[in-house]
Design a protein around this motif. Structure first.
Motif, PDB file in Angstrom:
ATOM      1  N   GLY A 299       0.774  -1.226   0.000  1.00 14.62           N
ATOM      2  CA  GLY A 299       0.000   0.000   0.000  1.00 14.62           C
ATOM      3  C   GLY A 299       0.803   1.273   0.000  1.00 14.62           C
ATOM      4  O   GLY A 299       0.237   2.349   0.189  1.00 14.62           O
ATOM      5  N   ASP A 300       2.117   1.197  -0.215  1.00 16.48           N
ATOM      6  CA  ASP A 300       2.957   2.391  -0.209  1.00 16.48           C
ATOM      7  C   ASP A 300       3.370   2.749  -1.635  1.00 16.48           C
ATOM      8  O   ASP A 300       3.314   1.925  -2.547  1.00 16.48           O
ATOM      9  CB  ASP A 300       4.210   2.171   0.642  1.00 16.48           C
ATOM     10  CG  ASP A 300       3.899   2.276   2.128  1.00 16.48           C
ATOM     11  OD1 ASP A 300       3.072   1.474   2.592  1.00 16.48           O
ATOM     12  OD2 ASP A 300       4.455   3.124   2.815  1.00 16.48           O
ATOM     13  N   ASP A 301       3.816   3.991  -1.806  1.00 14.19           N
ATOM     14  CA  ASP A 301       4.274   4.439  -3.115  1.00 14.19           C
ATOM     15  C   ASP A 301       5.586   3.748  -3.445  1.00 14.19           C
ATOM     16  O   ASP A 301       6.574   3.873  -2.732  1.00 14.19           O
ATOM     17  CB  ASP A 301       4.463   5.957  -3.104  1.00 14.19           C
ATOM     18  CG  ASP A 301       4.868   6.494  -4.465  1.00 14.19           C
ATOM     19  OD1 ASP A 301       4.706   5.752  -5.457  1.00 14.19           O
ATOM     20  OD2 ASP A 301       5.350   7.630  -4.532  1.00 14.19           O
ATOM     21  N   SER A 302       5.593   3.002  -4.547  1.00 13.02           N
ATOM     22  CA  SER A 302       6.754   2.193  -4.899  1.00 13.02           C
ATOM     23  C   SER A 302       7.435   2.642  -6.181  1.00 13.02           C
ATOM     24  O   SER A 302       8.486   2.104  -6.540  1.00 13.02           O
ATOM     25  CB  SER A 302       6.331   0.723  -5.071  1.00 13.02           C
ATOM     26  OG  SER A 302       5.402   0.605  -6.136  1.00 13.02           O
ATOM     27  N   GLY A 303       6.845   3.604  -6.872  1.00  9.28           N
ATOM     28  CA  GLY A 303       7.391   4.002  -8.165  1.00  9.28           C
ATOM     29  C   GLY A 303       6.806   3.206  -9.309  1.00  9.28           C
ATOM     30  O   GLY A 303       6.991   3.564 -10.472  1.00  9.28           O
ATOM     31  N   LEU A 304       6.091   2.112  -9.014  1.00 10.18           N
ATOM     32  CA  LEU A 304       5.430   1.322 -10.044  1.00 10.18           C
ATOM     33  C   LEU A 304       4.000   1.830 -10.227  1.00 10.18           C
ATOM     34  O   LEU A 304       3.350   2.247  -9.265  1.00 10.18           O
ATOM     35  CB  LEU A 304       5.393  -0.163  -9.658  1.00 10.18           C
ATOM     36  CG  LEU A 304       6.749  -0.866  -9.501  1.00 10.18           C
ATOM     37  CD1 LEU A 304       6.539  -2.294  -9.015  1.00 10.18           C
ATOM     38  CD2 LEU A 304       7.518  -0.873 -10.822  1.00 10.18           C
ATOM     39  N   HIS A 367      -4.964 -10.975   1.725  1.00 14.04           N
ATOM     40  CA  HIS A 367      -5.273 -10.106   2.861  1.00 14.04           C
ATOM     41  C   HIS A 367      -6.033  -8.864   2.391  1.00 14.04           C
ATOM     42  O   HIS A 367      -7.048  -8.479   3.001  1.00 14.04           O
ATOM     43  CB  HIS A 367      -3.972  -9.706   3.556  1.00 14.04           C
ATOM     44  CG  HIS A 367      -4.083  -8.521   4.453  1.00 14.04           C
ATOM     45  ND1 HIS A 367      -4.743  -8.556   5.668  1.00 14.04           N
ATOM     46  CD2 HIS A 367      -3.632  -7.235   4.306  1.00 14.04           C
ATOM     47  CE1 HIS A 367      -4.689  -7.358   6.233  1.00 14.04           C
ATOM     48  NE2 HIS A 367      -4.030  -6.547   5.431  1.00 14.04           N
ATOM     49  N   GLU A 368      -5.570  -8.238   1.323  1.00 13.44           N
ATOM     50  CA  GLU A 368      -6.234  -7.050   0.814  1.00 13.44           C
ATOM     51  C   GLU A 368      -7.638  -7.372   0.291  1.00 13.44           C
ATOM     52  O   GLU A 368      -8.546  -6.540   0.398  1.00 13.44           O
ATOM     53  CB  GLU A 368      -5.397  -6.402  -0.291  1.00 13.44           C
ATOM     54  CG  GLU A 368      -4.127  -5.729   0.206  1.00 13.44           C
ATOM     55  CD  GLU A 368      -4.423  -4.492   1.047  1.00 13.44           C
ATOM     56  OE1 GLU A 368      -5.532  -3.942   0.936  1.00 13.44           O
ATOM     57  OE2 GLU A 368      -3.533  -4.083   1.815  1.00 13.44           O
ATOM     58  N   GLU A 379     -11.249   7.820   0.153  1.00 11.73           N
ATOM     59  CA  GLU A 379     -10.361   6.791   0.688  1.00 11.73           C
ATOM     60  C   GLU A 379      -9.847   5.904  -0.445  1.00 11.73           C
ATOM     61  O   GLU A 379     -10.527   5.680  -1.445  1.00 11.73           O
ATOM     62  CB  GLU A 379     -11.091   5.922   1.710  1.00 11.73           C
ATOM     63  CG  GLU A 379     -11.569   6.659   2.945  1.00 11.73           C
ATOM     64  CD  GLU A 379     -10.449   6.906   3.943  1.00 11.73           C
ATOM     65  OE1 GLU A 379      -9.270   6.682   3.603  1.00 11.73           O
ATOM     66  OE2 GLU A 379     -10.756   7.328   5.067  1.00 11.73           O
ATOM     67  N   LYS A 380      -8.637   5.364  -0.264  1.00  6.26           N
ATOM     68  CA  LYS A 380      -8.043   4.492  -1.275  1.00  6.26           C
ATOM     69  C   LYS A 380      -8.527   3.057  -1.078  1.00  6.26           C
ATOM     70  O   LYS A 380      -8.819   2.629   0.039  1.00  6.26           O
ATOM     71  CB  LYS A 380      -6.519   4.538  -1.187  1.00  6.26           C
ATOM     72  CG  LYS A 380      -5.916   5.885  -1.559  1.00  6.26           C
ATOM     73  CD  LYS A 380      -4.396   5.839  -1.505  1.00  6.26           C
ATOM     74  CE  LYS A 380      -3.789   7.171  -1.926  1.00  6.26           C
ATOM     75  NZ  LYS A 380      -2.309   7.143  -1.879  1.00  6.26           N
ATOM     76  N   ASP A 381      -8.573   2.303  -2.185  1.00  5.39           N
ATOM     77  CA  ASP A 381      -9.001   0.906  -2.105  1.00  5.39           C
ATOM     78  C   ASP A 381      -7.995   0.060  -1.331  1.00  5.39           C
ATOM     79  O   ASP A 381      -8.363  -0.838  -0.579  1.00  5.39           O
ATOM     80  CB  ASP A 381      -9.175   0.315  -3.513  1.00  5.39           C
ATOM     81  CG  ASP A 381     -10.343   0.961  -4.255  1.00  5.39           C
ATOM     82  OD1 ASP A 381     -11.248   1.475  -3.582  1.00  5.39           O
ATOM     83  OD2 ASP A 381     -10.338   0.952  -5.494  1.00  5.39           O
ATOM     84  N   TRP A 382      -6.705   0.350  -1.546  1.00  5.26           N
ATOM     85  CA  TRP A 382      -5.643  -0.470  -0.966  1.00  5.26           C
ATOM     86  C   TRP A 382      -5.243   0.120   0.384  1.00  5.26           C
ATOM     87  O   TRP A 382      -4.841   1.269   0.471  1.00  5.26           O
ATOM     88  CB  TRP A 382      -4.443  -0.501  -1.904  1.00  5.26           C
ATOM     89  CG  TRP A 382      -3.602  -1.730  -1.752  1.00  5.26           C
ATOM     90  CD1 TRP A 382      -2.567  -1.916  -0.893  1.00  5.26           C
ATOM     91  CD2 TRP A 382      -3.714  -2.948  -2.497  1.00  5.26           C
ATOM     92  NE1 TRP A 382      -2.030  -3.164  -1.034  1.00  5.26           N
ATOM     93  CE2 TRP A 382      -2.712  -3.819  -2.019  1.00  5.26           C
ATOM     94  CE3 TRP A 382      -4.556  -3.388  -3.509  1.00  5.26           C
ATOM     95  CZ2 TRP A 382      -2.534  -5.108  -2.527  1.00  5.26           C
ATOM     96  CZ3 TRP A 382      -4.382  -4.660  -4.012  1.00  5.26           C
ATOM     97  CH2 TRP A 382      -3.383  -5.500  -3.528  1.00  5.26           C
ATOM     98  N   ILE A 383      -5.351  -0.674   1.446  1.00  6.56           N
ATOM     99  CA  ILE A 383      -5.068  -0.188   2.799  1.00  6.56           C
ATOM    100  C   ILE A 383      -3.663  -0.603   3.208  1.00  6.56           C
ATOM    101  O   ILE A 383      -3.375  -1.798   3.310  1.00  6.56           O
ATOM    102  CB  ILE A 383      -6.085  -0.744   3.810  1.00  6.56           C
ATOM    103  CG1 ILE A 383      -7.501  -0.301   3.428  1.00  6.56           C
ATOM    104  CG2 ILE A 383      -5.749  -0.283   5.230  1.00  6.56           C
ATOM    105  CD1 ILE A 383      -8.577  -0.857   4.341  1.00  6.56           C
ATOM    106  N   ALA A 460     -11.995  -8.420   7.701  1.00  8.23           N
ATOM    107  CA  ALA A 460     -10.944  -9.384   7.374  1.00  8.23           C
ATOM    108  C   ALA A 460     -10.768 -10.396   8.500  1.00  8.23           C
ATOM    109  O   ALA A 460     -10.596 -11.599   8.251  1.00  8.23           O
ATOM    110  CB  ALA A 460      -9.632  -8.641   7.116  1.00  8.23           C
ATOM    111  N   TYR A 461     -10.821  -9.937   9.738  1.00 13.02           N
ATOM    112  CA  TYR A 461     -10.649 -10.836  10.888  1.00 13.02           C
ATOM    113  C   TYR A 461     -11.770 -11.878  10.934  1.00 13.02           C
ATOM    114  O   TYR A 461     -11.519 -13.072  11.122  1.00 13.02           O
ATOM    115  CB  TYR A 461     -10.627 -10.031  12.177  1.00 13.02           C
ATOM    116  CG  TYR A 461     -10.559 -10.883  13.420  1.00 13.02           C
ATOM    117  CD1 TYR A 461      -9.334 -11.289  13.944  1.00 13.02           C
ATOM    118  CD2 TYR A 461     -11.726 -11.292  14.070  1.00 13.02           C
ATOM    119  CE1 TYR A 461      -9.278 -12.087  15.075  1.00 13.02           C
ATOM    120  CE2 TYR A 461     -11.670 -12.094  15.202  1.00 13.02           C
ATOM    121  CZ  TYR A 461     -10.452 -12.483  15.703  1.00 13.02           C
ATOM    122  OH  TYR A 461     -10.395 -13.285  16.821  1.00 13.02           O
TER     123      TYR A 461
END
Length: 600
Positions: A299-304, A367-368, A379-383, A460-461
């Motif tokens: 979920g972080d900025d990776s450059g991809l 998990h996602e 809000e973003k889809d990916w947490i 998810a839990y």
């Protein structure tokens, strides 16, 4: 296993030129001294590179891998193959000719010590140069006269024989490696078999390298491996007080794992902090694109780009290799994840996981997928995983960090596709019961009692840890067909809150502020009060809205089975039922807001 994996990574990084091997380092080189096979100086060539400084182009020395250079104070110490003009040409601007001669002589002696046993033409050419060069007449050389000012202002000079840098010639490299190794060995040092490489009769590292970059550890560096106390569990087998002899690791291997781990920690895009745990990850063949993809999947900025991440995920799920910017990513690429935490002057290992890259990516994607839930459009889809960890901490506390062990447990559960820690679910419920809706202000964002991240993690839990009970009942959006009473009561509470807000548009606090926690835990004691309030609120509404809400309430009440005797509402809800109550409330509320948006 950890150290062996890091040593293999070090070998791969050094092969790719990303880290220096033992005895090697980077230096700024401004010129090359070009020699022919007879040892004659045939050229002084600039090694500078052009870079932009603002709008202007400027030449600066190039960073090159060279034999490790000595640290000079006031004495005369020569370097091998790369040094300044005083040591290699006997020419400088210090105005001390006798000292300059001494410097050149030191360089000549050092090169003879290292290269006298070499038989190659390049090594002989270098020795011939130092033997035949005359310092007294050096300034008269036409090559130096042509470039005198540039030479005097230069930094370091690298020796080149023919068209090859001397540092690239295998025989010369080996001669330096042997010299550096023998120079660092002491006659009375302990020798033995290295536990990591298996090599025998190796000098053993008594003190291991410092690891820098672990969050919360000493900034000067902390030890991953150390032995310094007598009669403790880690000092055994007759090696009490013997420090590194307890678990013999060669100096070479210790340097390798320390260099590799420090390299990973220095790259903050590939070392993430979750709670008190610093997570580093790498592929066995040091493919940066694997680390970028892993970071993006968390979920972080990776450059991809999103498309690149989606393509990789699809290929990994299908067991196929993916091509990213010309780099092939195989699902079978060995991948490692190491969780480190501070522990005084040492570093604790929270977890160490090894699997294929494809398996880790599929586990994170699963998990996602469980986290997916209806949410506000901003809000973003990916947490990100760090958002989940942050949701368990008190946002108003000075130390808003989560439980030290919770982050590690969550990461292991996600990466291994295992059960989520019970403490995570309990902490999220505790925060819901403790937090309140707060408007944005004072530089702080808007906060919600039942937030998107909290609701998503509860979903998810329930799906992962209580799947036999909740599979099919819990969906991404509100499930109109779910008749589980805890879920229905959560939806019902949302409708009752909506009725109150519709009847009192300017109300500062709703029934959620006063009754949510008790309604979630002990519904039988609270809902009769809420129904009584709802009847009063319905009387304030116009006829169309009153009819709408009565129908809504009727549909939900029909889902609650009426017993032959006693109340139809449970006196207490279990923890997982409380989670379902929260989900029912959240999803019904989101459906309400989505309906308003469509009406507009």
């Amino acid at each position: 296993m950890i150290l062996q994996s890091l040593v293999r990574l070090y070998d791969e990084l050094s092969r790719q030129g990303k880290v220096a091997r033992e005895g090697w380092g980077t230096a700024k080189v401004s010129h090359r001294l070009v020699l022919d096979e007879a040892g004659n100086l045939t050229g002084i060539v600039s090694a500078r590179k052009k870079v932009l400084r603002g709008k202007k182009e400027k030449e600066i020395p190039s960073d090159m891998m060279v034999p490790l250079m000595v640290i000079r104070t006031t004495g005369v110490k020569a370097n091998f193959l790369c040094d300044n003009s005083g040591y290699f040409l006997g020419v400088d601007k210090k105005g001390k000719p006798e000292r300059t001669k001494e410097c050149f002589e030191a360089a000549r002696v050092l090169h003879h010590q290292i290269l006298d046993g070499c038989h190659g033409a390049e090594a002989k050419a270098i020795l011939s140069y130092f033997d035949r060069w005359h310092v007294d007449t050096a300034r008269e050389c036409p090559l130096i006269q042509e470039n005198l000012e540039d030479i005097l202002d230069g930094s370091n000079f690298l020796i080149q024989v023919g068209n090859r840098d001397a540092t690239e010639i295998p025989e010369i490299r080996k001669a330096w490696d042997d010299y550096f190794k023998s120079a660092g060995e002491e006659g009375n040092e302990e020798r033995g078999q290295c536990l990591i490489t298996g090599k025998k009769d190796e000098p053993i590292a008594i003190l291991h390298p410092k690891i820098k970059g672990v969050q919360g550890a000493q900034s000067s560096g902390a030890n991953l491996v150390s032995f310094n106390k007598d009669k403790i569990s880690f000092c055994s087998y007759g090696y009490d007080g013997e420090q590194g002899k307890n678990a013999p690791v060669s100096k070479e291997a210790a340097n390798a794992y320390g260099t590799a781990l420090n390299f990973l920690l220095a790259d903050r895009t590939h070392a993430k902090v979750m709670g008190d745990t610093t997570v580093v990850y790498w592929s066995e063949h040091a493919k940066t694109v694997c680390q970028d993809c892993f970071l993006g999947m968390m979920g972080d900025d990776s450059g991809l780009t999103d498309k690149e991440l989606d393509d990789i995920l699809i290929h990994m799920k299908n067991g196929q290799s993916a091509d990213v910017s010309g780099v092939t990513v195989s699902p079978d690429e060995p991948f490692y994840i190491l969780g480190l935490a501070p522990n005084g002057a040492r570093i604790s290992v929270r977890f160490f996981l090894r699997n294929t890259f494809g398996t880790f990516i599929k586990n994170i994607a699963a998990h996602e997928e469980r986290l997916k839930i209806v949410h506000p459009p901003w809000e973003k889809d990916w947490i990100p995983l760090w958002s989940v960890v942050k949701a368990t901490a008190n946002p108003h506390s000075k130390d808003s960090a989560s439980s030290p062990l919770l982050a590690g447990s969550l990461l292991k559960a996600v990466f291994l596709d295992g059960r989520y820690p019970e403490a995570l679910f309990q902490n999220i419920l505790r925060r819901i019961f403790s937090d309140h809706d707060e408007p944005a202000g004072g530089g702080k964002p808007e906060m919600f009692k039942v937030s998107y991240v909290k609701a998503a993690m509860i979903k998810a839990y329930l799906l992962k840890n209580c799947g036999t009970k909740w599979e099919g009942k819990i969906q991404m959006a509100v499930n109109e067909n779910c008749n589980d009473i805890s879920y229905v009561l959560g939806r019902l509470f949302s409708v009752l809150e909506n009725i109150q807000q519709s009847a009192n548009p300017d109300i500062n606090s709703t029934i959620k502020d006063r009754y949510f926690n008790s309604a979630c835990a002990t519904p039988a004691a609270v809902f009769p009060v809420l129904w009584k309030l709802a009847n009063a609120h319905l009387g304030k509404l116009d006829q169309p809205r009153a009819v709408y809400f009565k129908k809504k309430l009727g549909l939900l009440m029909d889902k609650i089975a009426m017993p032959d005797r006693g109340t139809p509402l449970p006196h207490r809800l279990t923890l997982d039922e409380q989670g379902a109550f929260v989900l029912g409330y959240y999803q019904e509320t989101q459906a309400r807001y989505a309906g308003k948006k469509e009406d507009k």
